[in-house]
Design an enzyme around this catalytic site. Structure first.
Site, mmCIF file in Angstrom:
data_model
loop_
_atom_site.group_PDB
_atom_site.id
_atom_site.type_symbol
_atom_site.label_atom_id
_atom_site.label_comp_id
_atom_site.label_asym_id
_atom_site.label_seq_id
_atom_site.Cartn_x
_atom_site.Cartn_y
_atom_site.Cartn_z
ATOM 1 N N GLY A 201 0.845 -1.203 0.000
ATOM 2 C CA GLY A 201 0.000 0.000 0.000
ATOM 3 C C GLY A 201 0.874 1.245 0.000
ATOM 4 O O GLY A 201 2.037 1.192 -0.399
ATOM 5 N N THR A 203 2.909 4.777 1.443
ATOM 6 C CA THR A 203 3.965 5.018 2.433
ATOM 7 C C THR A 203 3.381 5.426 3.794
ATOM 8 O O THR A 203 3.862 4.969 4.839
ATOM 9 C CB THR A 203 4.925 6.110 1.898
ATOM 10 O OG1 THR A 203 5.423 5.664 0.639
ATOM 11 C CG2 THR A 203 6.083 6.347 2.841
ATOM 12 N N GLY A 206 2.005 2.548 5.504
ATOM 13 C CA GLY A 206 3.169 1.710 5.814
ATOM 14 C C GLY A 206 3.773 2.085 7.175
ATOM 15 O O GLY A 206 4.154 1.218 7.956
ATOM 16 N N GLU A 223 5.720 -3.142 0.989
ATOM 17 C CA GLU A 223 5.754 -2.924 -0.467
ATOM 18 C C GLU A 223 4.975 -1.644 -0.718
ATOM 19 O O GLU A 223 3.738 -1.657 -0.781
ATOM 20 C CB GLU A 223 5.122 -4.119 -1.194
ATOM 21 C CG GLU A 223 5.877 -5.435 -1.000
ATOM 22 C CD GLU A 223 7.232 -5.457 -1.712
ATOM 23 O OE1 GLU A 223 7.429 -4.675 -2.649
ATOM 24 O OE2 GLU A 223 8.082 -6.262 -1.315
ATOM 25 N N CYS A 257 1.467 0.736 -8.820
ATOM 26 C CA CYS A 257 2.575 1.268 -8.013
ATOM 27 C C CYS A 257 3.796 1.571 -8.867
ATOM 28 O O CYS A 257 4.578 2.459 -8.542
ATOM 29 C CB CYS A 257 2.934 0.301 -6.904
ATOM 30 S SG CYS A 257 3.364 -1.338 -7.514
#
Ligand code: NAD
Length: 468
Positions: A201, A203, A206, A223, A257
């Site tokens: 997903g 940042t 994250g 990731e 992404c």
């Protein structure tokens, strides 16, 4: 039935998170998931799940994302099935002990690395390729012999429901469980203290995943995303560069992404490149005159906001349809480097093209910003390629094309810094979900260590100095 009991019957039961994790831990403790046969059988069953249910998967992806059946098959079904097939074929070899020859002073003895499953792991998937980015990581986790909780993204609910229905039908239900839900469910899961967590997903989320994992010292694989640049040098093959940039920007309406986020082009070929990208976009997106479907209102508003704020020149597209959440593929030339379009990851069908005066300018533009998930370069010159490979940090790099470096099971896929940590695909997925346990064995006799046991004599000192 009373009104209350009808309503209660319609509300899905809240998942029993502690109970699910306990059940999976008990299964892991039996040792069943460690055997190579279990791993191969589960990987083959995962491949069957995908192949048997191609049409149900395509229907869910059309509902969630408006995805065309060909793209659904290519990006979610075929890609994930190929990962599972590849792992089933190679897992026996991957699991083998990696022996090392010891230094003279370590003899007699032998040593190896034993790939040990972490235990019970959590995989939190993403919505843009919901099957590939949830069941793809599962391949590595199974190959490594773990029990697994899968949490598909609630942003693609039809795909999440298909996984919740099919996974227990095809896979070992006491070893692999699907828990549906949102960010709160993810945090409740993480709070159980898993042996590893993998999240795909953005940042910002994250950071929250890592913070949730920190109290348990749960290792994380992240990731994430970022702004992946494309440098187009003055000597590039402009025709091909334009088509490849346009095609990969349009995949899934730019909600990829690894999509090219923005282009840095040498001033000498700027106009030619912009024109050719425009022509390619018009051809590739001809069947969607109202624009490309964006996943939800929040993302749509964010993208339209970038366009209303841009100081760049919109040379293609720019129109949107709020009722249908559609946005035309849009090219913006020379936006302000500090405006939101150039600060945030775009994740939509907008392509900024920034003019640079030299390769030096392009490299310093990229290196002054957070490390991206991918960096792309178009050039014919080896010297330019070598400079960019050495000077531009990124999760991965591809020269003269885009995205394909992440579709090989032979290469690690992952980010660096704010674009992520850890990597997977093929053997790298197996390694990501395995602990490398060092094992050394030594004979008890003859007991050579006796030569340096205390009390430490002058002779023992001399010998130790020679040996170590
Ligand atoms: P996002 O970061 O907004 O994640 C959304 C998800 O986060 C939701 O499913 C939600 O349940 C969860 N969430 C929200 N709050 C949470 C919290 N406090 N704790 C735990 N989970 C929480 O990203 P997105 O919109 O789903 O996806 C877009 C981003 O993902 C982009 O940045 C893209 O680059 C990145 N991405 C990366 C990869 C990769 O493989 N590297 C693949 C796809 C997408």
């Amino acid at each position: 039935m009373t009104t209350e009991s009808v309503a209660a019957a319609q509300v899905p039961a809240a998942p029993d998170i502690p109970g699910t994790v306990r059940r999976l831990r008990e299964t892991f403790a039996t040792g069943r998931t460690r055997g190579v046969e279990w791993r191969k059988q589960q990987l083959k069953a995962l491949e069957r799940l995908l192949v048997d249910n191609e049409s149900a998967i395509a229907t869910a992806l059309e509902k969630d994302l408006g995805r065309k059946p060909f793209e659904a098959w290519l990006a979610d079904v075929a890609s994930t099935a190929a990962e599972a097939r590849y792992a089933a074929k190679h897992v026996g070899k991957w699991m083998r002990r990696k022996r090392s020859f010891l230094e003279f002073n370590q003899l007699p003895g032998s040593a190896w690395v034993e790939y040990e499953p972490y235990g019970t792991v959590l995989i939190i998937g993403a919505w843009n390729f919901p099957f590939y980015l949830t069941l793809g990581p599962l391949v590595g986790a199974i190959a490594a012999g773990n029990t697994v909780v899968l949490k598909p993204s609630e942003i693609s609910p039809a795909s999440s429901a298909v996984m919740a229905e099919l996974v227990p039908k095809y896979l070992d239900r006491d070893a692999i469980a699907v828990v549906e839900g949102d960010g709160a469910v993810s945090q409740e899961l993480i709070a159980q203290g898993f042996d590893r967590v993998m999240f795909t997903g953005g940042t910002e989320i994250g950071r929250k995943i890592m913070a949730g994992a920190a109290p348990h010292l749960t290792p994380v694989t992240l990731e994430l995303g970022g702004k992946s640049p494309v440098i187009v040098a003055a000597d590039a093959d402009v025709d091909v560069a334009a088509k490849r940039i346009a095609w990969t920007k349009l995949l899934n309406a730019g909600q990829v992404c690894l999509a090219p986020d923005y282009v840095l082009v040498d001033a000498a070929i700027r106009d030619e490149l912009v024109n050719k990208i425009g022509e390619a976009i018009k051809t590739f997106a001809a069947d969607e005159p109202k624009g490309m479907r964006i996943v939800n209102q929040r993302q749509f508003d964010r993208l339209v906001g970038y366009l209303s704020e841009t100081k760049g020149k919109v040379v293609l597209g720019g129109q949107s349809d709020a009722a249908e959440l559609r946005l035309q593929p849009t090219v913006v030339v020379d936006p302000d480097p500090d405006e939101p379009l150039m600060k945030d990851e775009i994740f939509g069908p907008i392509l900024p093209v920034v003019t640079v005066q030299s390769l030096d300018d392009a490299i310093s533009f990229v290196t002054s910003r957070p490390k991206p998930l991918a960096a792309y370069l178009f050039t014919k010159a080896k010297a330019i390629r070598e400079r960019v490979v050495k000077e531009v940090p990124a999760g991965g790099m591809l020269v003269n094309h885009l995205v394909f470096h992440a579709t090989s099971a032979k290469l690690p896929f992952g980010g660096v810094g704010p674009s992520g940590m850890g990597a997977y695909h093929g053997k790298y997925g197996f390694e990501e979900f395995s602990h490398r346990k060092t094992v050394m064995t030594k004979p008890t006799r003859p007991d050579l260590t006796a030569m340096i046991y205390p009390p430490y004599t002058e002779k023992a000192w001399k010998l130790a100095r020679k040996l170590f």
